[in-house]
Scaffold this active site. Structure first.
Site, short mmCIF file in Angstrom:
data_model
loop_
_atom_site.label_atom_id
_atom_site.label_comp_id
_atom_site.label_asym_id
_atom_site.label_seq_id
_atom_site.Cartn_x
_atom_site.Cartn_y
_atom_site.Cartn_z
N CYS A 43 -38.46 -0.63 27.22
CA CYS A 43 -38.24 0.65 27.52
C CYS A 43 -39.17 1.66 26.93
O CYS A 43 -39.50 2.90 27.05
CB CYS A 43 -37.18 1.13 27.84
SG CYS A 43 -36.18 0.34 28.97
N ARG A 70 -30.02 -16.20 11.09
CA ARG A 70 -28.95 -16.39 11.77
C ARG A 70 -28.67 -17.86 12.22
O ARG A 70 -27.59 -18.13 12.95
CB ARG A 70 -28.58 -15.52 12.81
CG ARG A 70 -28.44 -14.22 12.70
CD ARG A 70 -27.81 -13.08 13.37
NE ARG A 70 -26.63 -13.61 13.91
CZ ARG A 70 -25.76 -12.63 14.60
NH1 ARG A 70 -26.27 -11.24 14.66
NH2 ARG A 70 -24.56 -13.17 15.11
#
Length: 472
Positions: A43, A70
């Protein structure tokens, strides 16, 4: 070791991957991403093109390196070419080297997203520029900066097309919007969209409606103009050619279609919306495969039908739900604890100094779905009328005859009004009637509106028109 493969590393796919890894730390979770980025805000791309955002990585919520920290295995520039459901293998190709490979899986998350279609018009394959991914946004921005470009044609006058045309005008370029529809922004009803068209034209953007691209004129290796033709009365595009549109670049923003080729080729069910069919936990008709994000179908809460609504808000929720369910499958603990209930089609944007919001059904959508409805329109000030710069807004509210159930709303205004649509979104979610809506305890102070909120004024008007009670 349990193994999960995720095709697509943006909002939905990356969210699912992280959720699986957090829930099953010993699992190997592999993310296949065809582009250069992960977990970014699509966006924000028009603002990057406009120059409001200077660096592309400002739009990245979590980089590939951060995902690797991670514990995820992230393979960039890697395209999934086929899914072997029987062998539980995803076949891949490295986009840079052409090297092929395969990724076995115990669970698979399909998050291929969507992408604008390119009309089969000679020259568009060379000069047409889709702007859906961050890589494409960066490429367009760099092209505008690096080359001698003054005129740009934008194919498609929806949210993205208008946002990009505004971004181009902000850069001092001449922009022309071309759309085969009779009005801009088909996600709104025509009477509401007309307000936006008027403002777009005031900004100096040329708007060519009822036309479609017919060809590209070139000068050497450069685009010189776009030829268009008027859409015939039957909507089949057989009209006469219109005056060519000068353009050195042609931006393609004709609406995005879910990328389902891999899923279809693998024999997964495709829903009526054209997206991958899933259940409330985002699982496909294969118990080991989930589909999430722009390529997946959701249930529309007002029609009960499958819908493909392409927004980051849904993508993130899809990813959470699918990740929990896939993790539960890997550990043999049953089903995931979360479900995705469905959508009502809420969206907001800001275009050419106007704020726009919509939720639920438009009149066109209600008619297409066979939902009986009545609509009321109310105009008023954003703040109490005696306040400085009281502003203005137009709201449109749809309700169901007989029951008074709220079916949808649209709002356009010249101040901070877009997020007011969330009130109507909640009404649509929980099945509020206009009789109830008119009496709800909504906030009030003169800097924010009148003693009667505009939505409640519309609800009162709907109660009267529908012959319901109490008519205030």
């Amino acid at each position: 070791m349990a193994r999960a493969v995720v095709i697509g590393g943006d909002a939905a796919g990356a969210t699912a991957a992280v959720r699986i890894k957090d829930s099953v730390p010993d699992a190997e979770v592999v993310v296949l991403e065809k582009g250069s980025w992960t977990s970014y805000s699509a966006c924000g791309i028009p603002y990057l093109v406009a120059g409001d955002v200077e660096q592309a990585d400002a739009l990245v919520a979590r980089s590939p390196a951060e995902h690797r920290e991670r514990g995820l295995v992230v393979r960039l520039h890697t395209t999934a070419t086929a899914i072997d459901r029987e062998g539980r293998v995803v076949h891949t190709m490295d986009a840079e080297t052409g090297e092929t490979g395969s990724e076995p899986y115990d669970v698979l998350v399909y998050a291929t997203g969507a992408h604008p279609r390119t009309p089969p018009v000679e020259g568009l394959d060379q000069f047409g520029v889709p702007v859906h991914t961050l890589d494409e946004g960066v490429a367009l921005r760099d092209r505008l900066v690096a080359r001698d470009i003054s005129h740009v044609a934008v194919l498609g006058a929806g949210y993205i097309g208008i946002e990009l045309a505004e971004a181009l005008a902000q850069r001092g370029l001449s922009a022309t919007l071309i759309d085969r529809g009779e009005e801009v922004m088909r996600t709104l009803d025509a009477d509401m969209a007309a307000l936006i068209r008027e403002r777009v034209i005031e900004l100096g953007i040329d708007v060519r409606l009822g036309e479609e691209v017919a060809g590209v004129e070139r000068e050497g290796d450069r685009c010189r103009a776009v030829r268009t033709r008027r859409v015939g009365s039957g909507g089949d595009g057989d009209g006469a050619e219109a005056e060519p549109v000068r353009a050195e670049v042609v931006v393609i923003a004709l609406g995005s279609r879910p990328r389902v080729d891999l899923a279809r080729d693998a024999g997964l069910a495709i829903g009526p919306s054209g997206a991958v069919a899933v259940d409330e936990r985002m699982r496909t008709d294969d118990e080991r495969i989930w589909a999430v994000g722009d390529c997946a179908e959701s249930r529309h809460l007002l029609t009960g039908r499958g819908a493909n609504v392409q927004l980051g808000t849904h993508a993130n929720k899809h990813g959470k739900v699918a990740g929990l369910d896939a993790a539960a499958f890997l550990t043999g603990s049953g089903r995931g604890e979360a479900v995705f209930p469905g959508v009502v089609g809420s969206a907001v944007t800001r275009l050419c100094g106007l704020e726009i919001g919509r939720t639920g059904l438009t009149e066109r959508e209600a008619t297409a779905a066979g939902v009986d409805h009545r609509a009321v329109v109310v105009e008023g000030t954003i703040r109490s009328g005696y306040m400085p710069d009281a502003g203005w807004a137009r709201v449109k509210l749809l309700a169901e005859p007989g029951t008074g159930r709220v079916l949808g709303g649209q709002i356009v205004g010249n101040g901070p009004v877009a997020k007011r649509i969330d009130v109507v979104a909640v009404w649509c979610h929980v099945g509020t009637t206009v009789q109830e809506a008119q009496m709800m305890d909504l906030s009030y102070a003169p800097p924010f509106g009148g003693a009667w909120d505009l939505w409640q004024v519309a609800a009162r008007k709907a109660v009267g028109q529908l012959g319901l009670s109490p008519a205030l």
